[in-house]
Design an enzyme around this catalytic site. Structure first.
Site, short mmCIF file in Angstrom:
data_model
loop_
_atom_site.label_atom_id
_atom_site.label_comp_id
_atom_site.label_asym_id
_atom_site.label_seq_id
_atom_site.Cartn_x
_atom_site.Cartn_y
_atom_site.Cartn_z
CG HIS A 95 -1.70 1.24 1.43
ND1 HIS A 95 -2.45 1.81 0.42
CD2 HIS A 95 -1.88 2.03 2.53
CE1 HIS A 95 -3.06 2.88 0.89
NE2 HIS A 95 -2.73 3.04 2.16
CG HIS A 97 -1.00 7.37 0.62
ND1 HIS A 97 -2.29 7.87 0.68
CD2 HIS A 97 -0.94 6.40 1.54
CE1 HIS A 97 -2.97 7.23 1.62
NE2 HIS A 97 -2.16 6.31 2.16
CG ASP A 120 3.55 -5.39 -22.25
OD1 ASP A 120 3.04 -6.14 -23.10
OD2 ASP A 120 4.46 -4.57 -22.50
CG HIS A 169 -7.30 5.16 0.86
ND1 HIS A 169 -6.49 5.92 1.67
CD2 HIS A 169 -7.10 3.87 1.25
CE1 HIS A 169 -5.84 5.15 2.50
NE2 HIS A 169 -6.17 3.88 2.27
CE1 TYR A 227 8.82 -9.05 -23.01
CE2 TYR A 227 8.93 -10.07 -20.84
CZ TYR A 227 9.26 -9.04 -21.70
OH TYR A 227 10.04 -8.02 -21.24
#
Length: 230
Positions: A95, A97, A120, A169, A227
C-alpha cells in the site's frame, strides 16, 4: 521460513518502496504471508522508513493478533489480512500513496488501458473501488477497505489486475510475495503517470483496442505465453 527470514524479506520490500521514491515519511506499508504458519509480517505503524529496522517488523495472525513484535502493526493491517483471507493465491501486499496513482484515486476514476505498456501487465483497466459508504466508514474501516477492494473483483480475477486504486484514498497492489507486490506498485505508479500525461495531451482518447490488449497481455500471461526466457 523462520520468523526472522520473513521479517527480513518484508523489511527489504518496504525499503525498496523508499528506494523507488514511492513513499514519503510513513506513507506506505508492505506485508507478506507465511500460509503454512498462518502469519503475516508487516511494517509497524507510523515508523519513518529511515528509522525502520528488521526487528521492527511485526508479525500478526490472520485475525490481526500480534504474534511477535514490540510495536503496533500498520493501521492498514486489517486490509492486508482481509485480502489474504479472501485470495489464497497472493503472498504479498503493498500500500502506498504514490503521487500519480493517488491522483487517479482522488479523482475517483479507474485508470483506462490506453497503451500496450499497461496491457503487458494488466488485462484492461485498473479498477477504482468506489467511495466508501457512511455505514462502512462507521464500521471496521480497514476491514471494509479490504472488502471494497475484493468487491471490485467479483467478475474478474485479481491476477488479471494485481493492482487497484481506492477512491479518495490510494493504491494497493499484490503478488506472489512482498517483493512482487512492490514490483507491481512501481509499475502502477509509472502506468498512472503515463495515463495522466496521455489524457492531458488527448483528453478524448479512447481505450486501446481489445485486439492489442489481448495480444500484449496473453503473450506474457496466457496459456501460450512466449515473452521472456522459458
Amino acid at each position: 521460513m523462520s520468523y526472522l527470514e520473513l521479517k527480513r524479506e518484508v523489511y527489504e520490500a518496504n525499503m525498496e518502496l523508499e528506494k523507488r521514491n514511492l513513499v514519503t515519511y510513513t506513507f506506505g506499508n508492505v506485508s507478506q504471508i507465511d500460509r503454512q504458519k498462518g502469519i503475516v509480517a508487516i511494517k509497524p505503524s507510523g515508523v519513518p522508513y529511515e528509522d525502520l529496522t528488521v526487528d521492527d517488523i511485526v508479525i500478526v495472525d490472520l485475525q490481526n493478533n500480534i504474534v511477535e513484535g514490540k510495536l503496533n502493526p500498520s493501521s492498514d493491517t486489517k486490509t492486508h489480512t482481509y485480502l489474504y483471507r479472501q485470495w489464497s493465491d497472493i503472498g504479498g501486499v503493498t500500500h502506498t500513496h504514490s503521487t500519480y496513482a493517488t491522483a487517479w484515486a482522488q479523482a475517483q476514476v479507474a485508470i483506462p488501458c490506453l497503451g500496450t505498456t499497461q496491457a503487458d501487465y494488466v488485462y484492461g483497466e485498473i479498477p477504482c473501488a468506489p467511495v466508501m459508504t457512511d455505514a462502512r466508514i462507521a464500521g471496521d474501516y480497514e476491514e471494509e477497505t479490504g472488502a471494497q477492494i475484493v468487491d471490485c473483483f467479483k467478475e474478474r480475477s485479481p491476477s488479471e489486475s494485481p493492482m487497484v486504486i481506492v477512491a479518495g484514498h490510494a493504491p494497493f497492489t499484490w503478488g506472489k510475495d512482498a517483493a512482487k507486490s512492490v514490483y507491481h506498485a512501481v509499475l502502477l505508479e509509472e502506468i498512472a503517470k503515463m495515463a495522466y500525461l496521455t489524457k492531458t495531451l488527448a483528453p478524448s482518447i479512447a481505450s486501446l483496442k481489445q485486439g492489442l490488449v489481448d495480444k500484449h497481455y496473453l503473450r506474457k500471461h496466457g496459456k501460450n505465453a512466449y515473452y521472456g526466457q522459458q
